[in-house]
Design a protein around this motif. Structure first.
Motif: not given
Length: 250
Positions: A133, A136, A153, A155, A163-164, A177-178
């Motif tokens: 978390e 992200e 965020v 996600g 995710d973002v 995407q992280c």
């Protein structure tokens, strides 16, 4: 199944009736005769008793004025909305509307979200030590620092790979995407394929990117190149955080 619609016309017609017409004219004649008789009786009574006639006239005028005032009061009450029982509407209770100039005045200027100012270089924070978390949120902070609008965020469960989400300075929708992986865990082609199946079709991305603290496998990079997905490994992430240059502009 029953459907709503117009009721069919019954087709019933009414024939002309001379008897009904005669009856209507007879009733009209009786009403006119009764009205004439009453008028004559009123004139005779006025001649015999003028004071009583004047008094009756004044009473009739007063009754008409009262009825008129009540109609005006009911109309004003309906226009101003319901009131409590027993309330009496008076001229003082009517509040005039504010001038248009006052309604358009803004006491304080609207605040515009400014790009995030980072007090310390993000490459020194240690992305590998962050939770998923926190990682992200750090990526979203980088987006805002580089001028993105509405970077947030998103996600979590059911995020479908995003995710973002952010909007770049030139109005393009950025979907990231992280992947906070350790050095021994590389991002594979299956990860890219899952993200590639949703970033454009579901999230309407103009720019799609995968950011990781680790590295990408060769098949993953080949798939990303075919789909137009931007890949940032740990080294590229550190460069982004240190130079402040948005990777999607290069």
């Amino acid at each position: 199944m029953t459907t709503a619609g117009r009721r069919p016309h019954s087709g019933r017609t009414y024939a002309f009736s001379l008897r009904r017409l005669s009856l209507c004219f007879g009733l009209i004649a009786l009403v006119l005769l009764a009205a004439g008789t009453a008028l004559k009786a009123g004139v005779r009574a006025a001649d015999d008793h003028p004071v009583a006639a004047v008094a009756l006239g004044l009473l009739a005028l007063a009754a008409a004025v009262l009825v008129r005032r009540r109609r005006v009061r009911v109309t004003r009450t309906a226009a101003l909305g319901p009131s409590a029982p027993g309330d009496v509407l008076t001229p003082d209770a009517i509040v005039p509307a504010a001038p248009v100039e006052e309604l358009l005045e803004v006491e304080e200027p609207l605040e515009v979200e400014e790009p995030l100012e980072v007090e310390e270089p993000l490459e020194e924070v240690g992305f590998e030590a962050m939770s998923a978390e926190e990682f992200e949120q750090a990526v979203a902070d980088l987006c805002r620092r580089d001028g993105c609008r509405a970077a947030e965020v998103v996600g979590g469960a059911g995020d479908l790979g995003a995710d973002v989400l952010a909007v770049t300075q030139d109005g393009q929708r950025l979907v990231i995407q992280c992947k906070r992986y350790d050095a021994a865990h590389k991002v594979g082609s299956q990860d890219l394929q899952r993200f590639g199946g949703t970033c454009f079709a579901v999230h309407d991305a103009h720019i799609a990117a995968v950011v990781t603290t680790s590295e990408f496998t060769e098949p993953a990079l080949e798939y990303a190149a075919q789909c137009g997905i931007l890949c940032l490994d740990g080294q590229a992430l550190a460069t982004w955080a240190s130079t402040g240059s948005a990777p999607w502009t290069e």
